[in-house]
Scaffold this motif. Structure first.
Motif: not given
Length: 190
Positions: A63-86
């Motif tokens: 928080p004292a150096r936010p401009a130096a922050a790094r972030a990455a998100i790797i998402l497993d697309l098969a883990s989706i829950d779109a509301g129903s099995d179908e």
């Protein structure tokens, strides 16, 4: 600004952050079990909520150096829950996410811009199905003792990533805009 003021400004910021209860340690671990990555899309005008069960967040935020922050998100697309099995069976197929060929989506931040009052603008590249687009997302950081939470949302256009091809390309059936929301709980270590 004199050189002594320039040297004291970071120290003053660090003292203000410490007095406000902001952790001094760099946040590097996201508890995905207590976090969420969800979305809302509209099918024939009706909002449908969904979320992803599996993703990994790589984070380095001081928080004292936010401009130096790094972030990455790797998402497993098969883990989706779109509301129903179908729906879940349909969206992992070739016309939607094509998880056989593209099992993951990836976001890599290129910059974090402080906006004041624990608000930031995260900019980076989102890649889905081999298509990459730059995006910006507003993020609110809430310190919680030696930890903190990050909340944000952004809208993506599914056509930019070839999500929903063929007969699904009609935006009257499934809208082009998809609202993505995230809530990540982070700490200094595992």
């Amino acid at each position: 600004m004199t050189s002594s003021v320039r040297l004291l400004a970071p120290l003053g910021l660090a003292l203000l952050l410490a007095a406000a209860g902001v952790p001094a340690a760099e946040l590097t671990h996201v508890d995905t079990g207590s976090s969420s990555l969800s979305f809302v899309f509209h099918e024939m005008g009706v909002p449908v909520d969904g979320h992803f069960h599996r993703y990994d967040v790589q984070l380095s935020f001081d928080p004292a150096r936010p401009a130096a922050a790094r972030a990455a998100i790797i998402l497993d697309l098969a883990s989706i829950d779109a509301g129903s099995d179908e729906a879940n069976d349909e969206v992992v197929g070739k016309a939607w996410f094509n998880v056989r060929e593209f099992p993951q989506a990836r976001f890599v931040a290129s910059s974090v811009k402080p906006l004041g009052n624990n608000r930031y603008e995260l900019q980076g590249t989102l890649t889905i199905k081999g298509h990459s687009r730059e995006l910006r997302a507003p993020v609110t950081y809430t310190p919680q003792g030696a930890a903190g939470q990050f909340d944000g949302q952004f809208t993506l256009q599914r056509a930019d990533f070839a999500i929903g091809e063929g007969t699904w390309a009609d935006f009257g059936t499934v809208a082009n805009n998809i609202e993505i929301k995230f809530h990540f709980l982070a700490s200094a270590g595992k």
